[in-house]
Design an enzyme around this catalytic site. Structure first.
Site, PDB file in Angstrom:
ATOM      1  N   ASP A 276      19.944 -90.189  91.642  1.00 22.31           N
ATOM      2  CA  ASP A 276      18.699 -89.999  90.909  1.00 22.31           C
ATOM      3  C   ASP A 276      17.743 -89.225  91.816  1.00 22.31           C
ATOM      4  O   ASP A 276      17.910 -89.208  93.042  1.00 22.31           O
ATOM      5  CB  ASP A 276      18.118 -91.351  90.510  1.00 22.31           C
ATOM      6  CG  ASP A 276      16.800 -91.228  89.766  1.00 22.31           C
ATOM      7  OD1 ASP A 276      16.700 -90.365  88.880  1.00 22.31           O
ATOM      8  OD2 ASP A 276      15.873 -91.987  90.094  1.00 22.31           O
TER       9      ASP A 276
ATOM     10  N   ASP B 248      13.695 -88.869  91.465  1.00 18.03           N
ATOM     11  CA  ASP B 248      12.399 -89.482  91.748  1.00 18.03           C
ATOM     12  C   ASP B 248      12.576 -90.913  92.240  1.00 18.03           C
ATOM     13  O   ASP B 248      13.126 -91.762  91.539  1.00 18.03           O
ATOM     14  CB  ASP B 248      11.528 -89.470  90.488  1.00 18.03           C
ATOM     15  CG  ASP B 248      11.361 -88.069  89.919  1.00 18.03           C
ATOM     16  OD1 ASP B 248      11.022 -87.166  90.689  1.00 18.03           O
ATOM     17  OD2 ASP B 248      11.586 -87.889  88.708  1.00 18.03           O
TER      18      ASP B 248
ATOM     19  N   GLY C  77      12.959 -93.809  85.005  1.00 17.84           N
ATOM     20  CA  GLY C  77      14.354 -93.440  84.796  1.00 17.84           C
ATOM     21  C   GLY C  77      14.687 -92.910  83.424  1.00 17.84           C
ATOM     22  O   GLY C  77      15.779 -92.390  83.213  1.00 17.84           O
TER      23      GLY C  77
ATOM     24  N   ARG D 210      11.602 -88.234  79.066  1.00 16.33           N
ATOM     25  CA  ARG D 210      10.165 -88.291  78.800  1.00 16.33           C
ATOM     26  C   ARG D 210       9.850 -88.887  77.429  1.00 16.33           C
ATOM     27  O   ARG D 210       9.026 -89.803  77.309  1.00 16.33           O
ATOM     28  CB  ARG D 210       9.569 -86.895  78.928  1.00 16.33           C
ATOM     29  CG  ARG D 210       8.055 -86.878  79.028  1.00 16.33           C
ATOM     30  CD  ARG D 210       7.552 -85.442  79.024  1.00 16.33           C
ATOM     31  NE  ARG D 210       8.215 -84.634  80.034  1.00 16.33           N
ATOM     32  CZ  ARG D 210       8.390 -83.324  79.952  1.00 16.33           C
ATOM     33  NH1 ARG D 210       7.954 -82.674  78.883  1.00 16.33           N
ATOM     34  NH2 ARG D 210       8.990 -82.659  80.907  1.00 16.33           N
TER      35      ARG D 210
ATOM     36  N   SER E  46      14.197 -85.989  84.465  1.00 17.77           N
ATOM     37  CA  SER E  46      13.072 -85.053  84.510  1.00 17.77           C
ATOM     38  C   SER E  46      13.478 -83.650  84.083  1.00 17.77           C
ATOM     39  O   SER E  46      14.505 -83.122  84.521  1.00 17.77           O
ATOM     40  CB  SER E  46      12.492 -85.003  85.928  1.00 17.77           C
ATOM     41  OG  SER E  46      11.479 -84.008  86.007  1.00 17.77           O
TER      42      SER E  46
ATOM     43  N   ASN F  86      11.690 -81.278  85.035  1.00 19.48           N
ATOM     44  CA  ASN F  86      11.206 -80.488  86.171  1.00 19.48           C
ATOM     45  C   ASN F  86      12.091 -80.649  87.394  1.00 19.48           C
ATOM     46  O   ASN F  86      11.696 -80.276  88.500  1.00 19.48           O
ATOM     47  CB  ASN F  86       9.778 -80.930  86.523  1.00 19.48           C
ATOM     48  CG  ASN F  86       8.830 -80.774  85.360  1.00 19.48           C
ATOM     49  OD1 ASN F  86       8.652 -79.688  84.832  1.00 19.48           O
ATOM     50  ND2 ASN F  86       8.231 -81.872  84.932  1.00 19.48           N
TER      51      ASN F  86
ATOM     52  N   ASP G 112      16.938 -95.970  91.661  1.00 19.79           N
ATOM     53  CA  ASP G 112      15.837 -96.906  91.898  1.00 19.79           C
ATOM     54  C   ASP G 112      15.310 -97.509  90.611  1.00 19.79           C
ATOM     55  O   ASP G 112      14.545 -98.471  90.640  1.00 19.79           O
ATOM     56  CB  ASP G 112      14.683 -96.205  92.626  1.00 19.79           C
ATOM     57  CG  ASP G 112      13.952 -95.227  91.719  1.00 19.79           C
ATOM     58  OD1 ASP G 112      14.632 -94.436  91.031  1.00 19.79           O
ATOM     59  OD2 ASP G 112      12.707 -95.243  91.711  1.00 19.79           O
TER      60      ASP G 112
END
Length: 265
Positions: free
Chosen positions: A14, A16, A64, A67, A142, A144, A200
């Site tokens: 992952d 972020d 996780g 969006r 994401s 991004n 996470d």
């Protein structure tokens, strides 16, 4: 020593909160976006304003997830349902996609202002995995992801990217479904049981378990170790550097996806 069972040949990370310190930036963007929406909703309905909780709400409903899924899941927890709208809805639209796009505007502003920092322990781990010949992918909800990976200087260390853009293009379900992790394993030509998932987020750990992956590492940055284990993590660490200094090889949970008991060899 990478803290992984011998049968693991690919690492699926992952982004972020695992590789980069952007989880807090995402959370701040969600807080501003949701609080603005909830204040307007309270003014229109006469209901009391109850702000977004950056701890409980982020970990339970947003972290996780893709969006739109995060918007839908959080608002449902407040008894609010919005029309889906369209992916290109303006940021001010009161639709699932409009709220999500507003969050993305706020996020990009914060990234441009604050930059992106990787976790030092994660960078060390990526280098060690590369030297060991393990395949390495980033799997993120994401949209991004590519920009963040590049800004953090991690592009040379990652071979495959499966992110929110790829998921939308290929119709992959977001975490807690395992689709994006399975797509990354497929890109390497490995079976799920040959890959380790590093997550996470509770939804991400659940996705790793649901996909039958060989080892699921929970990364606890916010004090939710027990919840990560409950959602399917084989082991929980506070930083990936801990795996590099592990005294003993890890053992997958009995009967879990990483167990080799009764497996063909």
């Amino acid at each position: 020593m990478l803290g992984l069972p011998d049968h693991v040949t690919a690492c699926l990370f992952d982004l972020d909160g695992v590789l980069t310190q952007t989880a807090r930036v995402h959370n701040a963007a969600w807080a501003r976006t949701f609080d603005d929406f909830l204040q307007r909703h309270a003014a229109l309905t006469g209901e009391p304003f109850r702000p977004y909780d950056p701890a409980a709400d982020y970990n339970r409903y947003v972290d996780g997830r893709q969006r739109a899924d995060g918007v839908r899941t959080f608002l449902a927890s407040r008894g609010i349902t919005l029309p889906e709208g369209h992916p290109d809805d303006p940021p001010g639209a009161d639709t699932v996609n409009g709220v999500g796009n507003r969050k993305n505007v706020v996020l990009l502003q914060r990234i441009r202002t604050d930059g992106v920092q990787p976790y030092a322990g994660s960078v060390d781990y990526l280098h060690a995995a590369q030297r060991a010949g393990l395949r390495r992918a980033v799997v993120s909800a994401s949209a991004n992801c590519a920009d963040v990976v590049m800004a953090a200087g991690l592009s040379p260390l990652l071979e495959v990217r499966v992110d929110g853009v790829v998921a939308r293009q290929r119709g992959l379900r977001g975490k807690p479904f395992p689709d994006t992790f399975l797509a990354a394993a497929e890109a390497f030509g490995v079976r799920p049981e040959q890959a380790a998932v590093f997550e996470d987020a509770l939804a991400g750990v659940a996705a790793g378990r649901a996909g039958g992956f060989g080892y699921v590492i929970g990364v606890d940055r916010v004090g939710q170790a027990d919840d990560l284990r409950a959602h399917g993590a084989d082991v929980v660490v506070r930083d990936l550097a801990e795996l590099l200094t592990a005294a003993d090889p890890p053992r997958p949970r009995a009967g879990g996806a990483g167990s080799t008991e009764g497996a063909a060899t």
